[in-house]
Write a protein that holds these residues in place. Structure first.
Motif, PDB file in Angstrom:
ATOM      1  N   VAL A  52       7.023   6.912  -5.546  1.00  0.00           N
ATOM      2  CA  VAL A  52       6.996   8.250  -6.157  1.00  0.00           C
ATOM      3  C   VAL A  52       7.931   8.298  -7.357  1.00  0.00           C
ATOM      4  CG1 VAL A  52       7.467  10.697  -5.791  1.00  0.00           C
ATOM      5  CG2 VAL A  52       6.410   9.354  -3.960  1.00  0.00           C
ATOM      6  N   ALA A  53       9.109   7.691  -7.221  1.00  0.00           N
ATOM      7  CA  ALA A  53      10.102   7.738  -8.302  1.00  0.00           C
ATOM      8  C   ALA A  53       9.709   6.882  -9.504  1.00  0.00           C
ATOM      9  CB  ALA A  53      11.457   7.285  -7.768  1.00  0.00           C
ATOM     10  N   THR A  54       8.902   5.849  -9.296  1.00  0.00           N
ATOM     11  CA  THR A  54       8.602   4.881 -10.358  1.00  0.00           C
ATOM     12  C   THR A  54       8.005   5.512 -11.616  1.00  0.00           C
ATOM     13  OG1 THR A  54       8.378   3.032  -8.831  1.00  0.00           O
ATOM     14  CG2 THR A  54       7.251   2.826 -10.949  1.00  0.00           C
ATOM     15  N   PRO A  55       7.006   6.392 -11.531  1.00  0.00           N
ATOM     16  CA  PRO A  55       6.484   6.976 -12.781  1.00  0.00           C
ATOM     17  C   PRO A  55       7.347   8.122 -13.314  1.00  0.00           C
ATOM     18  CG  PRO A  55       5.223   7.779 -10.919  1.00  0.00           C
ATOM     19  CD  PRO A  55       6.189   6.766 -10.366  1.00  0.00           C
ATOM     20  N   ASN A  72       0.820  -1.208   0.000  1.00  0.00           N
ATOM     21  CA  ASN A  72       0.000   0.000   0.000  1.00  0.00           C
ATOM     22  C   ASN A  72       0.858   1.264   0.000  1.00  0.00           C
ATOM     23  OD1 ASN A  72      -2.284  -1.595   0.072  1.00  0.00           O
ATOM     24  ND2 ASN A  72      -2.554  -1.437   2.288  1.00  0.00           N
ATOM     25  N   ALA A  73       1.988   1.223   0.705  1.00  0.00           N
ATOM     26  CA  ALA A  73       2.885   2.381   0.732  1.00  0.00           C
ATOM     27  C   ALA A  73       3.465   2.634  -0.657  1.00  0.00           C
ATOM     28  CB  ALA A  73       4.010   2.152   1.746  1.00  0.00           C
ATOM     29  N   TYR A  74       3.850   1.569  -1.346  1.00  0.00           N
ATOM     30  CA  TYR A  74       4.402   1.713  -2.697  1.00  0.00           C
ATOM     31  C   TYR A  74       3.354   2.272  -3.660  1.00  0.00           C
ATOM     32  CZ  TYR A  74       6.580   0.564  -7.159  1.00  0.00           C
ATOM     33  OH  TYR A  74       7.108   0.635  -8.417  1.00  0.00           O
ATOM     34  N   LEU A  75       2.144   1.740  -3.598  1.00  0.00           N
ATOM     35  CA  LEU A  75       1.074   2.210  -4.480  1.00  0.00           C
ATOM     36  C   LEU A  75       0.694   3.659  -4.169  1.00  0.00           C
ATOM     37  CD1 LEU A  75      -1.230  -0.961  -4.557  1.00  0.00           C
ATOM     38  CD2 LEU A  75       0.351  -0.147  -6.327  1.00  0.00           C
ATOM     39  N   ALA A  76       0.738   4.023  -2.892  1.00  0.00           N
ATOM     40  CA  ALA A  76       0.458   5.413  -2.520  1.00  0.00           C
ATOM     41  C   ALA A  76       1.515   6.342  -3.099  1.00  0.00           C
ATOM     42  CB  ALA A  76       0.415   5.550  -0.999  1.00  0.00           C
ATOM     43  N   GLY A 118       3.096  10.298  -7.169  1.00  0.00           N
ATOM     44  CA  GLY A 118       4.178  10.664  -8.077  1.00  0.00           C
ATOM     45  C   GLY A 118       3.755  10.912  -9.504  1.00  0.00           C
ATOM     46  N   TRP A 119       2.687  10.261  -9.955  1.00  0.00           N
ATOM     47  CA  TRP A 119       2.375  10.362 -11.383  1.00  0.00           C
ATOM     48  C   TRP A 119       1.999  11.767 -11.849  1.00  0.00           C
ATOM     49  CZ3 TRP A 119      -1.961  12.020 -13.830  1.00  0.00           C
ATOM     50  CH2 TRP A 119      -3.143  12.098 -13.098  1.00  0.00           C
ATOM     51  N   PRO A 120       1.365  12.627 -11.042  1.00  0.00           N
ATOM     52  CA  PRO A 120       1.060  13.970 -11.563  1.00  0.00           C
ATOM     53  C   PRO A 120       2.299  14.773 -11.962  1.00  0.00           C
ATOM     54  CG  PRO A 120      -0.249  13.517  -9.605  1.00  0.00           C
ATOM     55  CD  PRO A 120       0.763  12.436  -9.700  1.00  0.00           C
ATOM     56  N   TYR A 121       3.453  14.429 -11.383  1.00  0.00           N
ATOM     57  CA  TYR A 121       4.674  15.170 -11.706  1.00  0.00           C
ATOM     58  C   TYR A 121       5.132  14.951 -13.147  1.00  0.00           C
ATOM     59  CZ  TYR A 121       5.357  16.228  -6.742  1.00  0.00           C
ATOM     60  OH  TYR A 121       5.214  16.697  -5.459  1.00  0.00           O
ATOM     61  N   ILE A 122       4.651  13.895 -13.792  1.00  0.00           N
ATOM     62  CA  ILE A 122       5.117  13.633 -15.151  1.00  0.00           C
ATOM     63  C   ILE A 122       4.676  14.727 -16.117  1.00  0.00           C
ATOM     64  CG2 ILE A 122       5.141  11.149 -14.744  1.00  0.00           C
ATOM     65  CD1 ILE A 122       2.640  10.889 -16.434  1.00  0.00           C
ATOM     66  N   PHE A 123       3.616  15.461 -15.775  1.00  0.00           N
ATOM     67  CA  PHE A 123       3.184  16.545 -16.649  1.00  0.00           C
ATOM     68  C   PHE A 123       4.222  17.664 -16.702  1.00  0.00           C
ATOM     69  CE2 PHE A 123      -0.832  14.532 -15.366  1.00  0.00           C
ATOM     70  CZ  PHE A 123      -1.370  14.276 -16.620  1.00  0.00           C
TER      71      PHE A 123
END
Length: 239
Positions: A145-148, A12-16, A21-26
């Motif tokens: 957070v770093a993954t995406p 759950n911590a990883y998925l959180a 993190g994904w919004p930062y890709i924009f």
């Protein structure tokens, strides 16, 4: 059943972390594409551009180093400029020690490599809001957070590099780099200390433009940091 239950908080911590993190890709997508374009336009090969972005993985430092490389600066000056821009990472690392200092060495090494603005800001905010998190959960959140972000940074730099190779020399993209720095710096001018540092850096850099190999930029950076620290100290004393 017990093992599965124990793994749930970590998962759950990883998925959180991925969710946060994904919004930062924009922001990462256009910035990394631009670096790829400018690096190729500056004369770097495709392999050099990708190697640069994978090894350094710090946009501001990459642009700063690239600017000096374009000006044919000496290697020590290029390294010093990148180090000066990335000094904030040392502060990031120090503030993460209470949360991740007990993690195994290989985990701390991964965090050190992926410790940039987005992963740090998201993770520290989470750690402060959830003090009950274990060290393992904190590490997995950070990696989530770093993954995406990291793969997109690499991939979009490659896209920009290919696009840069296809752009005719007559288009002259040299102006893109200073405009990019202006776009990065302007939102950071949030206090009198920031403004004072910016004004001093501009004045010193212009007055020392005659120095070889971009040395004036390093002097300007030192003067700006000193000015910001002094103004910040004076403001705190007043308050």
């Amino acid at each position: 059943m017990t093992v599965s239950t124990a793994k749930a908080p970590a998962r759950n911590a990883y998925l959180a972390g991925m969710r946060d993190g994904w919004p930062y890709i924009f922001m990462v997508v256009p910035f990394s594409i631009l670096f790829g374009v400018v690096a190729i336009d500056a004369g770097l090969s495709l392999a050099q551009t990708i190697g640069f972005t994978v090894l350094v993985i710090a946009g501001a430092a990459q642009f700063a180093a690239l600017q000096l490389m374009v000006e044919n600066a000496a290697v020590p000056l290029v390294l010093l400029a990148a180090l000066a821009v990335n000094l904030r990472m040392a502060m990031y690392s120090a503030s993460l020690v209470p949360y991740l200092g007990a993690a195994p060495l290989w985990q701390r090494a991964l965090v050190a490599y992926l410790n940039f603005d987005q992963t740090y800001m998201a993770s520290v905010t989470r750690y402060e809001d959830r003090p009950e998190m274990s060290v393992q959960q904190r590490f997995l959140y950070f990696m989530g957070v770093a993954t995406p972000i990291a793969p997109v940074w690499y991939a979009m730099t490659l896209v920009g590099a290919y696009a840069g190779a296809a752009i005719p020399d007559a288009w002259a993209l040299d102006f893109v780099l200073p405009i990019t720095f202006l776009a990065m710096v302007a939102p950071m001018l949030k206090s009198l200390a920031h403004v004072a540092a910016a004004v001093v850096s501009i004045a010193v850099a212009l007055s020392l433009h005659w120095l070889p190999s971009g040395a004036g930029l390093l002097v300007a950076a030192f003067c700006a940091m000193s000015t910001g620290a002094v103004v910040e100290t004076l403001m705190e004393r007043r308050q």
